[in-house]
Design a protein around this motif. Structure first.
Motif, mmCIF file in Angstrom:
data_model
loop_
_atom_site.group_PDB
_atom_site.id
_atom_site.type_symbol
_atom_site.label_atom_id
_atom_site.label_comp_id
_atom_site.label_asym_id
_atom_site.label_seq_id
_atom_site.Cartn_x
_atom_site.Cartn_y
_atom_site.Cartn_z
ATOM 1 N N TRP A 141 -5.243 6.139 -0.230
ATOM 2 C CA TRP A 141 -4.289 5.053 -0.433
ATOM 3 C C TRP A 141 -4.334 4.533 -1.873
ATOM 4 O O TRP A 141 -5.391 4.485 -2.492
ATOM 5 C CB TRP A 141 -4.601 3.880 0.494
ATOM 6 C CG TRP A 141 -4.320 4.144 1.941
ATOM 7 C CD1 TRP A 141 -5.200 4.613 2.872
ATOM 8 C CD2 TRP A 141 -3.092 3.920 2.635
ATOM 9 N NE1 TRP A 141 -4.607 4.702 4.100
ATOM 10 C CE2 TRP A 141 -3.304 4.274 3.983
ATOM 11 C CE3 TRP A 141 -1.833 3.451 2.246
ATOM 12 C CZ2 TRP A 141 -2.308 4.188 4.947
ATOM 13 C CZ3 TRP A 141 -0.830 3.364 3.207
ATOM 14 C CH2 TRP A 141 -1.069 3.730 4.541
ATOM 15 N N VAL A 159 -8.066 5.072 -2.768
ATOM 16 C CA VAL A 159 -9.017 4.440 -1.845
ATOM 17 C C VAL A 159 -9.080 5.315 -0.594
ATOM 18 O O VAL A 159 -8.034 5.653 -0.035
ATOM 19 C CB VAL A 159 -8.567 3.016 -1.472
ATOM 20 C CG1 VAL A 159 -9.529 2.401 -0.462
ATOM 21 C CG2 VAL A 159 -8.435 2.157 -2.714
ATOM 22 N N PRO A 187 -3.724 0.990 -3.632
ATOM 23 C CA PRO A 187 -3.543 -0.432 -3.283
ATOM 24 C C PRO A 187 -2.392 -1.048 -4.055
ATOM 25 O O PRO A 187 -1.931 -0.509 -5.070
ATOM 26 C CB PRO A 187 -4.882 -1.053 -3.672
ATOM 27 C CG PRO A 187 -5.441 -0.142 -4.698
ATOM 28 C CD PRO A 187 -4.969 1.238 -4.369
ATOM 29 N N ALA A 189 -5.658 -0.186 4.507
ATOM 30 C CA ALA A 189 -4.331 -0.801 4.522
ATOM 31 C C ALA A 189 -3.994 -1.418 5.877
ATOM 32 O O ALA A 189 -2.942 -2.051 6.031
ATOM 33 C CB ALA A 189 -3.277 0.248 4.165
ATOM 34 N N SER A 240 -2.568 -1.377 -7.908
ATOM 35 C CA SER A 240 -2.932 -0.192 -8.686
ATOM 36 C C SER A 240 -1.920 0.083 -9.789
ATOM 37 O O SER A 240 -0.936 -0.639 -9.955
ATOM 38 C CB SER A 240 -3.052 1.021 -7.773
ATOM 39 O OG SER A 240 -1.796 1.293 -7.162
ATOM 40 N N TRP A 273 0.842 -1.197 0.000
ATOM 41 C CA TRP A 273 0.000 0.000 0.000
ATOM 42 C C TRP A 273 0.879 1.251 0.000
ATOM 43 O O TRP A 273 1.909 1.306 0.675
ATOM 44 C CB TRP A 273 -0.898 0.017 1.226
ATOM 45 C CG TRP A 273 -2.015 -0.983 1.176
ATOM 46 C CD1 TRP A 273 -1.960 -2.290 1.571
ATOM 47 C CD2 TRP A 273 -3.342 -0.760 0.707
ATOM 48 N NE1 TRP A 273 -3.166 -2.896 1.383
ATOM 49 C CE2 TRP A 273 -4.052 -1.975 0.849
ATOM 50 C CE3 TRP A 273 -4.015 0.339 0.185
ATOM 51 C CZ2 TRP A 273 -5.377 -2.121 0.492
ATOM 52 C CZ3 TRP A 273 -5.349 0.205 -0.173
ATOM 53 C CH2 TRP A 273 -6.020 -1.010 -0.023
#
Length: 364
Positions: free
Chosen positions: A287, A304, A289, A328, A292, A274
């Motif tokens: 965030w 996110v 991920p 996360a 991504s 993260w």
């Protein structure tokens, strides 16, 4: 100071609303009366300004028996705030606030000047003074109600579930405003609520009432959460009282860790974990991920939401909530200005609590 000395209220049908209540409310503090419906908390409050007359016992305000005062004069010297503000609909906001000063013999000019001053004190623009209550939001009406109660600068303020009719967001703002005002004005406040979270948040002492008008426990919020006096108090406070108790534990020894970060708008290579996105002022935005974008520009739309933020130097409850609400599993820690300083895990909070327990029991 307000003192209840074996105070009882028994109605004509034999119902005991308050049973031998004995407690002292210290001057310059916020004391909260809390309990289920019909437990006598509002009756106890209303006996202070003689809106309800005690059947037995004695109530002293600053050492003087309230029975020695004319009820109307007594009430003018005690601020009173009720649910949904109780404003006069046909009077402007300024005239609502000026009610008690006018009754006390102030000139209209002086009373209105005081009202305008109090609008600013409670966080409302002076321009609202010309409006009528129906033209205000619920939160604004409650602030006007507080201003009206403060108009004659009373040493004592009684508040009967004043924030229960507004939505949770407005309610939290009003609670913050009350705490700010108390820090400035140093009133003796008795506050009635049925909400234990509200009681814990604003009260310096909390009186928990049970059915029959019996005082079940009178203690600080921390004592109430960690050492409930009996099963009734434990059940009323709730099974999550351990979590609420974290509100009174400082985060001083909590170490923050680093995490990969990237600035919104910058290019970022694909990562394995993260990544926290920050704006140009170092404020957390959300965030990214692990799965991504690879070698792409970081856009707000790809983030996110990051859960709550924990402000460094505040209670551990905020740190645990930040960790639990984060996608996360990493609670984001910020400074007072909202700038990112690091992250924490829920396990770190639990480990710190365990370490402190061991210190308290002499095992470390």
């Amino acid at each position: 100071m307000i003192e209840f000395q074996a105070v009882t209220k028994r109605f004509d049908d034999g119902t005991v609303a308050v049973d031998e209540l004995t407690l002292s409310v210290q001057a310059g503090t916020i004391t909260v009366f809390v309990g289920p419906s019909g437990c006598g908390k509002t009756t106890s409050l209303r006996m202070v300004n003689r809106m309800v007359e005690p059947t037995g016992g004695t109530i002293l305000v600053n050492g003087k028996d309230i029975r020695d005062s004319d009820p109307a004069l007594l009430r003018r010297g005690i601020g009173y705030v009720i649910q949904q503000a109780g404003l006069f609909p046909h009077r402007s906001v300024l005239d609502n606030i000026a009610t008690v000063p006018l009754l006390s013999g102030w000139t209209r000019r002086k009373a209105r000047a005081r009202a305008a001053e109090l609008l600013e004190t409670v966080g409302l623009p002076v321009e609202l003074g010309k409006r009528y209550p129906a033209q205000l939001s619920g939160g604004q009406q409650q602030r006007v109600g507080v201003a009206r109660a403060l108009a004659a600068d009373p040493p004592v303020l009684l508040m009967d579930e004043p924030f229960s009719a507004v939505d949770p967001v407005v309610r939290e703002g009003l609670q913050d405003e009350l705490l700010r005002l108390q820090a400035e004005l140093d009133k003796t406040i008795v506050f009635v609520t049925h909400d234990i979270d509200e009681a814990v948040r604003i009260g310096e002492k909390i009186a928990v009432f049970r059915q029959g008008g019996v005082l079940a426990q009178y203690a600080t919020p921390a004592e109430l959460l960690t050492r409930p006096a009996n099963d009734f108090v434990a059940n009323f406070v709730g099974k999550d009282r351990g979590y609420r108790g974290l509100s009174f534990v400082e985060d001083g020894e909590l170490d923050v860790r680093s995490v990969d970060t990237v600035q919104v708008g910058a290019r970022r290579q694909a990562g394995t974990g993260w990544t926290l996105a920050l704006d140009a002022d170092n404020h957390p935005r959300g965030w990214l991920p692990p799965e991504s974008i690879a070698d792409g520009q970081v856009a707000e739309s790809s983030l996110v939401p990051g859960g709550s933020l924990h402000v460094r130097g505040t209670a551990l409850r905020g740190a645990l909530d930040a960790a639990l609400s984060s996608p996360a599993g990493l609670g984001v820690v910020v400074d007072e200005g909202g700038g990112y300083t690091g992250v924490v895990t829920a396990q770190q909070v639990l480990d710190l609590l365990e370490h402190r327990r061991e210190q308290e029991t002499g095992r470390v």
